[in-house]
Design a protein around this motif. Sequence first.
Motif, PDB file in Angstrom:
ATOM      1  N   LYS A  80       0.835  -1.202   0.000  1.00  0.00           N
ATOM      2  CA  LYS A  80       0.000   0.000   0.000  1.00  0.00           C
ATOM      3  C   LYS A  80       0.874   1.258   0.000  1.00  0.00           C
ATOM      4  O   LYS A  80       0.564   2.232  -0.686  1.00  0.00           O
ATOM      5  N   ILE A  81       1.973   1.222   0.741  1.00  0.00           N
ATOM      6  CA  ILE A  81       2.884   2.373   0.787  1.00  0.00           C
ATOM      7  C   ILE A  81       3.505   2.586  -0.592  1.00  0.00           C
ATOM      8  O   ILE A  81       3.589   3.719  -1.073  1.00  0.00           O
ATOM      9  N   LYS A  82       3.903   1.493  -1.251  1.00  0.00           N
ATOM     10  CA  LYS A  82       4.472   1.587  -2.609  1.00  0.00           C
ATOM     11  C   LYS A  82       3.472   2.182  -3.588  1.00  0.00           C
ATOM     12  O   LYS A  82       3.833   2.969  -4.459  1.00  0.00           O
ATOM     13  N   GLN A  83       2.204   1.785  -3.469  1.00  0.00           N
ATOM     14  CA  GLN A  83       1.164   2.277  -4.371  1.00  0.00           C
ATOM     15  C   GLN A  83       0.903   3.763  -4.163  1.00  0.00           C
ATOM     16  O   GLN A  83       0.550   4.456  -5.110  1.00  0.00           O
ATOM     17  N   GLY A  84       1.043   4.216  -2.931  1.00  0.00           N
ATOM     18  CA  GLY A  84       0.768   5.621  -2.648  1.00  0.00           C
ATOM     19  C   GLY A  84      -0.717   5.912  -2.759  1.00  0.00           C
ATOM     20  O   GLY A  84      -1.539   5.175  -2.248  1.00  0.00           O
ATOM     21  N   LYS A  85      -1.053   6.999  -3.440  1.00  0.00           N
ATOM     22  CA  LYS A  85      -2.453   7.393  -3.556  1.00  0.00           C
ATOM     23  C   LYS A  85      -3.267   6.264  -4.169  1.00  0.00           C
ATOM     24  O   LYS A  85      -2.760   5.574  -5.032  1.00  0.00           O
ATOM     25  N   PRO A  86      -4.483   6.020  -3.733  1.00  0.00           N
ATOM     26  CA  PRO A  86      -5.313   6.829  -2.839  1.00  0.00           C
ATOM     27  C   PRO A  86      -5.097   6.525  -1.356  1.00  0.00           C
ATOM     28  O   PRO A  86      -5.830   7.005  -0.519  1.00  0.00           O
ATOM     29  N   PHE A  87      -4.092   5.734  -1.033  1.00  0.00           N
ATOM     30  CA  PHE A  87      -3.887   5.338   0.358  1.00  0.00           C
ATOM     31  C   PHE A  87      -3.215   6.453   1.162  1.00  0.00           C
ATOM     32  O   PHE A  87      -2.397   7.201   0.645  1.00  0.00           O
ATOM     33  N   ASN A  88      -3.585   6.508   2.450  1.00  0.00           N
ATOM     34  CA  ASN A  88      -2.967   7.452   3.375  1.00  0.00           C
ATOM     35  C   ASN A  88      -1.639   6.827   3.827  1.00  0.00           C
ATOM     36  O   ASN A  88      -1.593   6.049   4.770  1.00  0.00           O
ATOM     37  N   VAL A  89      -0.575   7.180   3.113  1.00  0.00           N
ATOM     38  CA  VAL A  89       0.729   6.539   3.323  1.00  0.00           C
ATOM     39  C   VAL A  89       1.236   6.759   4.750  1.00  0.00           C
ATOM     40  O   VAL A  89       1.802   5.849   5.353  1.00  0.00           O
ATOM     41  N   GLU A  90       1.022   7.950   5.296  1.00  0.00           N
ATOM     42  CA  GLU A  90       1.481   8.224   6.675  1.00  0.00           C
ATOM     43  C   GLU A  90       0.803   7.290   7.672  1.00  0.00           C
ATOM     44  O   GLU A  90       1.457   6.718   8.538  1.00  0.00           O
ATOM     45  N   LEU A  91      -0.500   7.161   7.543  1.00  0.00           N
ATOM     46  CA  LEU A  91      -1.262   6.294   8.440  1.00  0.00           C
ATOM     47  C   LEU A  91      -0.794   4.843   8.299  1.00  0.00           C
ATOM     48  O   LEU A  91      -0.589   4.138   9.288  1.00  0.00           O
ATOM     49  N   ILE A  92      -0.614   4.411   7.066  1.00  0.00           N
ATOM     50  CA  ILE A  92      -0.183   3.031   6.820  1.00  0.00           C
ATOM     51  C   ILE A  92       1.235   2.807   7.352  1.00  0.00           C
ATOM     52  O   ILE A  92       1.527   1.764   7.931  1.00  0.00           O
ATOM     53  N   GLN A  93       2.108   3.801   7.201  1.00  0.00           N
ATOM     54  CA  GLN A  93       3.462   3.697   7.756  1.00  0.00           C
ATOM     55  C   GLN A  93       3.400   3.563   9.277  1.00  0.00           C
ATOM     56  O   GLN A  93       4.136   2.765   9.866  1.00  0.00           O
ATOM     57  N   ASP A  94       2.505   4.328   9.911  1.00  0.00           N
ATOM     58  CA  ASP A  94       2.331   4.221  11.366  1.00  0.00           C
ATOM     59  C   ASP A  94       1.883   2.806  11.746  1.00  0.00           C
ATOM     60  O   ASP A  94       2.381   2.227  12.715  1.00  0.00           O
ATOM     61  N   LYS A  95       0.939   2.258  10.990  1.00  0.00           N
ATOM     62  CA  LYS A  95       0.446   0.904  11.275  1.00  0.00           C
ATOM     63  C   LYS A  95       1.563  -0.127  11.072  1.00  0.00           C
ATOM     64  O   LYS A  95       1.694  -1.059  11.860  1.00  0.00           O
ATOM     65  N   LEU A  96       2.388   0.068  10.037  1.00  0.00           N
ATOM     66  CA  LEU A  96       3.517  -0.822   9.779  1.00  0.00           C
ATOM     67  C   LEU A  96       4.522  -0.730  10.929  1.00  0.00           C
ATOM     68  O   LEU A  96       5.003  -1.753  11.429  1.00  0.00           O
ATOM     69  N   ASN A  97       4.826   0.479  11.373  1.00  0.00           N
ATOM     70  CA  ASN A  97       5.759   0.672  12.494  1.00  0.00           C
ATOM     71  C   ASN A  97       5.246  -0.012  13.761  1.00  0.00           C
ATOM     72  O   ASN A  97       6.011  -0.656  14.485  1.00  0.00           O
ATOM     73  N   GLU A  98       3.944   0.132  14.027  1.00  0.00           N
ATOM     74  CA  GLU A  98       3.344  -0.518  15.201  1.00  0.00           C
ATOM     75  C   GLU A  98       3.479  -2.033  15.097  1.00  0.00           C
ATOM     76  O   GLU A  98       3.792  -2.709  16.074  1.00  0.00           O
ATOM     77  N   LEU A  99       3.234  -2.554  13.901  1.00  0.00           N
ATOM     78  CA  LEU A  99       3.343  -3.996  13.676  1.00  0.00           C
ATOM     79  C   LEU A  99       4.768  -4.466  13.967  1.00  0.00           C
ATOM     80  O   LEU A  99       4.979  -5.432  14.698  1.00  0.00           O
ATOM     81  N   ILE A 100       5.735  -3.758  13.410  1.00  0.00           N
ATOM     82  CA  ILE A 100       7.145  -4.119  13.587  1.00  0.00           C
ATOM     83  C   ILE A 100       7.554  -4.022  15.053  1.00  0.00           C
ATOM     84  O   ILE A 100       8.320  -4.838  15.553  1.00  0.00           O
ATOM     85  N   ASP A 101       6.977  -3.035  15.762  1.00  0.00           N
ATOM     86  CA  ASP A 101       7.272  -2.864  17.193  1.00  0.00           C
ATOM     87  C   ASP A 101       6.544  -3.886  18.069  1.00  0.00           C
ATOM     88  O   ASP A 101       6.685  -3.871  19.291  1.00  0.00           O
ATOM     89  N   GLY A 102       5.736  -4.739  17.434  1.00  0.00           N
ATOM     90  CA  GLY A 102       5.024  -5.759  18.197  1.00  0.00           C
ATOM     91  C   GLY A 102       3.737  -5.272  18.831  1.00  0.00           C
ATOM     92  O   GLY A 102       3.147  -5.944  19.674  1.00  0.00           O
TER      93      GLY A 102
END
Length: 126
Positions: A80-102
């Motif tokens: 989703k981050i690679k695709q960019g729009k229409p996705f909210n990349v910042e929000l998705i990056q936050d969700k990815l970071n949370e996932l990685i942080d456990g």
Amino acid sequence: MTVINGSHFSNLEGFYEEVSKVLTKDTNWKVGTLDGFNDILYGGFGIFENYDEVQIIWKDSQKSKKDLGFELTKEFYENKIKQGKPFNVELIQDKLNELIDGKGQTLFDILIEIIEEHQNITLILD
């Protein structure tokens, strides 16, 4: 009683195919997104109507928990981050970071949460 069979799929696309087959029988409607999955749970797209009491049994849910776990979720967010729009990349990056942080949800957790938001649906993990 409706059965989602975890042995029938091993990724999100397979899950969508399974729930389309099980929940939207005899319609042309196919699930292809998390929002679409949420939509069919309101009813009126196949086997039950709005607010009908529904029991869903998720067979082989432990397999699904593993299949739709960390790795697949990480890949889901990265795509989703690679695709960019229409996705909210910042929000998705936050969700990815949370996932990685456990601390973040896996796709399995997200699907369970979507089902549990519908108070007329009882989910049984088998």
